[in-house]
Design a protein around this motif. Structure first.
Motif, PDB file in Angstrom:
ATOM      1  N   CYS A 510       0.838  -1.202   0.000  1.00 38.61           N
ATOM      2  CA  CYS A 510       0.000   0.000   0.000  1.00 38.61           C
ATOM      3  C   CYS A 510       0.873   1.252   0.000  1.00 38.61           C
ATOM      4  O   CYS A 510       2.071   1.189   0.305  1.00 38.61           O
ATOM      5  N   PRO A 511       0.312   2.418  -0.311  1.00 35.41           N
ATOM      6  CA  PRO A 511       1.085   3.666  -0.255  1.00 35.41           C
ATOM      7  C   PRO A 511       1.494   4.008   1.177  1.00 35.41           C
ATOM      8  O   PRO A 511       0.777   3.697   2.133  1.00 35.41           O
ATOM      9  N   VAL A 512       2.647   4.647   1.304  1.00 38.13           N
ATOM     10  CA  VAL A 512       3.137   5.145   2.594  1.00 38.13           C
ATOM     11  C   VAL A 512       3.385   6.642   2.437  1.00 38.13           C
ATOM     12  O   VAL A 512       4.131   7.060   1.539  1.00 38.13           O
ATOM     13  N   TYR A 513       2.757   7.444   3.275  1.00 37.31           N
ATOM     14  CA  TYR A 513       2.896   8.898   3.217  1.00 37.31           C
ATOM     15  C   TYR A 513       3.596   9.395   4.475  1.00 37.31           C
ATOM     16  O   TYR A 513       3.221   9.038   5.588  1.00 37.31           O
ATOM     17  N   ARG A 514       4.613  10.247   4.280  1.00 37.15           N
ATOM     18  CA  ARG A 514       5.382  10.766   5.412  1.00 37.15           C
ATOM     19  C   ARG A 514       4.972  12.202   5.707  1.00 37.15           C
ATOM     20  O   ARG A 514       4.892  13.042   4.803  1.00 37.15           O
ATOM     21  N   LEU A 529      -2.290  15.830   1.503  1.00 39.62           N
ATOM     22  CA  LEU A 529      -2.272  14.633   2.349  1.00 39.62           C
ATOM     23  C   LEU A 529      -3.606  14.440   3.052  1.00 39.62           C
ATOM     24  O   LEU A 529      -4.120  13.321   3.158  1.00 39.62           O
ATOM     25  N   LEU A 530      -4.195  15.543   3.539  1.00 36.41           N
ATOM     26  CA  LEU A 530      -5.483  15.445   4.225  1.00 36.41           C
ATOM     27  C   LEU A 530      -6.572  14.962   3.272  1.00 36.41           C
ATOM     28  O   LEU A 530      -7.469  14.214   3.666  1.00 36.41           O
ATOM     29  N   ASP A 531      -6.497  15.400   2.008  1.00 30.31           N
ATOM     30  CA  ASP A 531      -7.472  14.918   1.016  1.00 30.31           C
ATOM     31  C   ASP A 531      -7.354  13.401   0.853  1.00 30.31           C
ATOM     32  O   ASP A 531      -8.369  12.696   0.744  1.00 30.31           O
ATOM     33  N   ILE A 532      -6.129  12.898   0.830  1.00 28.03           N
ATOM     34  CA  ILE A 532      -5.916  11.444   0.721  1.00 28.03           C
ATOM     35  C   ILE A 532      -6.469  10.741   1.949  1.00 28.03           C
ATOM     36  O   ILE A 532      -7.157   9.717   1.864  1.00 28.03           O
ATOM     37  N   ILE A 541       0.176   6.302   7.181  1.00 25.64           N
ATOM     38  CA  ILE A 541       0.581   7.691   7.377  1.00 25.64           C
ATOM     39  C   ILE A 541       1.627   7.686   8.488  1.00 25.64           C
ATOM     40  O   ILE A 541       1.345   7.289   9.614  1.00 25.64           O
ATOM     41  N   LEU A 542       2.835   8.100   8.145  1.00 24.98           N
ATOM     42  CA  LEU A 542       3.963   8.063   9.073  1.00 24.98           C
ATOM     43  C   LEU A 542       4.426   9.484   9.333  1.00 24.98           C
ATOM     44  O   LEU A 542       4.615  10.263   8.400  1.00 24.98           O
ATOM     45  N   GLY A 543       4.617   9.839  10.615  1.00 24.47           N
ATOM     46  CA  GLY A 543       5.060  11.196  10.844  1.00 24.47           C
ATOM     47  C   GLY A 543       5.459  11.517  12.258  1.00 24.47           C
ATOM     48  O   GLY A 543       5.440  10.665  13.153  1.00 24.47           O
ATOM     49  N   THR A 544       5.831  12.793  12.448  1.00 22.08           N
ATOM     50  CA  THR A 544       6.286  13.316  13.729  1.00 22.08           C
ATOM     51  C   THR A 544       5.103  13.953  14.455  1.00 22.08           C
ATOM     52  O   THR A 544       3.951  13.683  14.142  1.00 22.08           O
TER      53      THR A 544
END
Length: 736
Positions: A510-514, A529-532, A541-544
């Protein structure tokens, strides 16, 4: 003529706040030929200051000056027809300059946009046709189609500047129409449509209704309401209902949000709800658009003004309500220059404007909770999620002895794969460290990539092949080998979002978004990103900590905290509070609209009492425990803290300066005040400068403010080199 005789002939003296780092207002004579009637406090003046010409704010006028008349200069020009800064906001600026011990001219400048600080003309927020324009024949502008289109747009009455620009009317077209006397600026009508809402909201819970009724009952009076609601409990709906009542009373609302990234979803929700215009203010806007929105708020054209911390000083014509969303967030404290807290400034502003202020959070700051316990704030709670949803189940993965790949255990990876690839939902993974790895080391000689300017290591950003310091911004290309011995055997230690992203993309279909400050460049990136996320597309969804800022991810069913240990130990006494807030906030992204949700926390210290309490979903218990610890040591909110900080290129200069300030002021401080230090900052060298700090801890706020003034006075009287800089930080959010 003596100075005394000169004073008798002076009609009046102007007291001007000039944007310079000095804590005084300055006396000027009025511009030549300008009468007292044309000068009102809050107007901008062009004044000479040394060799420069600056834009200052008229604070007041006096009959006399303490300076000899012959030493006073004339102001050069009056820039406004009426005050830009109204009386309550002037009082707020005066209070802020005194409380935060900052230069008053720079505080007043915070109430203006960058273009207004430069002395630019204030545009009227609407345009209308002149009598000549109204009588213009249809063929008069056939050779100037853009002008003809603009005139046609104005035939039915005044149109806002923002609307014209949105329709493609350029500034050049507007200038030409003004030159031809076909169009003129006008103030907007301050009334909005009779029905201020476009749509009705969802059915309210009993707890939401009680909070809304309490805020309504305090209309036109100062009151502070603390809304503590679990994530997904409908705090935003409470804000909307309270704002609706404010608009129906013909008043405006100011809404503060912690980060620019939240503005797209916030503005969209407010514009879909309200027919009254919504203005937006933050540093990411182009100067022209920012000025247009500033004018909309200051003239009363906008019913709702939404902004980040700087919006707390925006002039608003008829303020009736202030909302501070995510009131606990550290982004509300300015960390350089004028170091103010937008949350605390908003509470003071509500007092001066005689209106209620609503502070909302799932994890309120300990200062706000203690104010509620003391009865200063009205405390409202939303204990359940909307539509009967339940909070996600939380569990801990003990990492001791487990094999990890990019910091991720096989158990967490299996959970992610099950959620996304099998369940068709979304997973959110939290890792509060950007880059590929925080340390690069040579395996042969032991060399480590350190920053040349800080006591910090360079973080490897492998995708861009850069080594970057996350403290001072220094960066350099990645060497092909060790710069010390030439070895090609370079090892990475630690973990960052870039490394985790690479691993997940290799493991998952699957897609991975940072989401971090490297990947999210500008507001548009976050909006995409929020639209996705809102589309429901299965993804990771990977992030800080950008993920914890109140974003709504409706399809997220699993939240994974990759490295809770990085949050556990901090030299800052606020470390435990921030850890609890971060983990509770990020956990709250799970299961908001999905059928249930789960949270998995990876740690090497599963017995940590704070982690155990967080997994029980009891933020109140965590807060009470930390408050007890703070009370025993008289730390905020049970004491007042300020810090005198100094930095210099010479290692000992800042320390010696603070010692001298300490020795000069110590006998003048209130008895309940203790000075600690000077101490080196936790990162003693940053951007090539050595940093020192002197703690000033008082048991009472009144004593703390007296101590701060005396520390500043002592520091200001000391001789210092040009290389040394110092400042006072009142209520510091970062003490390391």
């Amino acid at each position: 003529m003596t100075p005394a005789e000169g004073q008798e002939h002076a009609t009046f003296i102007l007291r001007v706040a000039v944007p310079v780092p000095l804590r005084d207002v300055f006396d000027y004579l009025p511009p030549q030929g300008v009468s007292a009637d044309a000068l009102l406090p809050g107007m901008r003046l062009r004044v000479p200051f040394g060799r420069r010409k600056l834009t200052g704010i008229l604070v007041d006028t006096r009959a006399e000056s303490e300076q000899p008349l012959e030493k006073l200069k004339h102001a050069l020009a009056v820039l406004d027809e009426s005050p830009l800064i109204p009386a309550p906001l002037r009082d707020l600026c005066q209070w802020s300059a005194d409380y935060y011990q900052h230069a008053i001219g720079e505080v007043f400048a915070a109430a203006l946009t960058p273009t207004l600080r430069e002395g630019r003309e204030v545009p009227k927020s609407s345009w209308r046709l002149t009598s000549r324009g109204l009588g213009l024949g249809p063929a008069s502008l056939k050779r100037a189609k853009s002008q003809a289109d603009a005139v046609a747009r104005l035939q039915n009455g005044p149109v806002s500047h923002e609307s014209l620009r949105a329709d493609g009317v350029s500034s050049a077209t507007l200038r030409e129409l003004r030159k031809k006397d076909l169009m003129e600026a006008c103030l907007p009508a301050s009334n909005w449509p009779a029905e201020v809402t476009r749509e009705s909201g969802p059915t309210l819970s009993a707890e939401q209704g009680l909070c809304i009724d309490a805020v309504k009952a305090s209309a036109d009076t100062f009151a502070v309401h603390l809304l503590e609601g679990v994530t997904g409990s409908g705090k935003t709906e409470v804000y909307l209902r309270c704002i609706e009542d404010c608009l129906r009373r013909g008043k405006q609302a100011l809404v503060l949000i912690p980060e620019i990234g939240l503005t797209p979803q916030t503005v969209a929700r407010f514009e879909s709800r309200f027919s009254a215009p919504v203005a937006l203010l933050h540093s990411g806007l182009a100067d022209g658009r920012r000025l247009d929105h500033w004018v909309s708020g200051s003239t009363g054209a906008a019913g709702v003004v939404i902004g980040t911390r700087s919006a707390s000083f925006t002039p608003i014509a008829n303020l009736g309500l202030i909302v501070v969303d995510e009131e606990h967030d550290g982004s509300y404290k300015q960390q350089d220059g004028f170091r103010y807290s937008a949350r605390d400034v908003s509470v003071k502003r509500a007092q001066l404007e005689a209106c209620p202020v609503l502070l909302g959070s799932a994890t309120p700051s300990l200062e706000s909770l203690q104010n509620a316990k003391r009865g200063r704030y009205q405390h409202h709670r939303l204990r359940e999620r909307q539509a009967g949803g339940s909070l996600p189940a939380m569990r801990i993965i003990d990492l001791r002895g487990l094999a990890l790949r990019a910091g991720i255990s096989d158990e967490l990876l299996a959970e992610v794969r099950s959620t996304v690839e099998l369940g068709g939902r979304q997973a959110l993974l939290f890792l509060n460290r950007r880059g590929f790895a925080p340390t690069l080391q040579c395996h042969d000689c032991g060399w480590i990539a350190d920053c040349d300017h800080c006591d910090a290591r360079l973080t490897l950003h492998l995708r861009n092949r850069l080594l970057r310091c996350h403290h001072c911004g220094y960066q350099r290309p990645l060497d092909p080998g060790c710069p010390q011995c030439g070895s090609k055997s370079l090892l990475t230690h630690g973990l960052g979002t870039e490394q985790a992203e690479s691993f997940l993309k290799a493991e998952l279909s699957c897609p991975v978004y940072r989401i971090d400050s490297d990947a999210m460049r500008g507001v548009d990136a976050m909006e995409t990103l929020l639209d996705i996320a809102h589309s429901g597309e299965p993804c990771v969804i990977l992030g800080t900590q950008m993920l914890t800022k109140g974003h709504h991810f409706p399809a997220v069913q699993l939240v994974g905290v990759i490295d809770a240990d990085a949050l556990t130990y901090s030299a800052d006494f606020r470390g435990e509070e921030r850890m609890a807030q971060l983990l509770v906030q990020v956990s709250g992204r799970a299961g908001r609209e999905a059928a249930g949700g789960s949270v998995v926390v990876q740690t090497h210290y599963p017995e940590n009492p704070l982690l155990q309490t967080i997994t029980a979903q009891n933020y109140d218990q965590i807060a009470d425990t930390i408050l007890e610890q703070r009370a025993s040591s008289h730390l905020p909110p049970f004491g007042h803290l300020c810090m005198l900080r100094a930095d210099a290129a010479n290692e000992s200069e800042g320390e010696e300066f603070l010692k001298a300030a300490r020795d000069r002021s110590q006998r003048l401080l209130p008895r309940d005040t203790t000075l600690i230090g000077p101490l080196p900052a936790a990162m003693s060298r940053r951007a090539g400068r050595f940093r020192w700090q002197l703690w000033c801890l008082s048991q009472k706020r009144s004593s703390g403010l007296v101590a701060a003034r005396r520390l500043v006075a002592a520091a200001a009287d000391l001789k210092q080199s040009r290389d040394l800089s110092w400042f006072i930080d009142i209520d510091p959010s970062d003490v390391v």
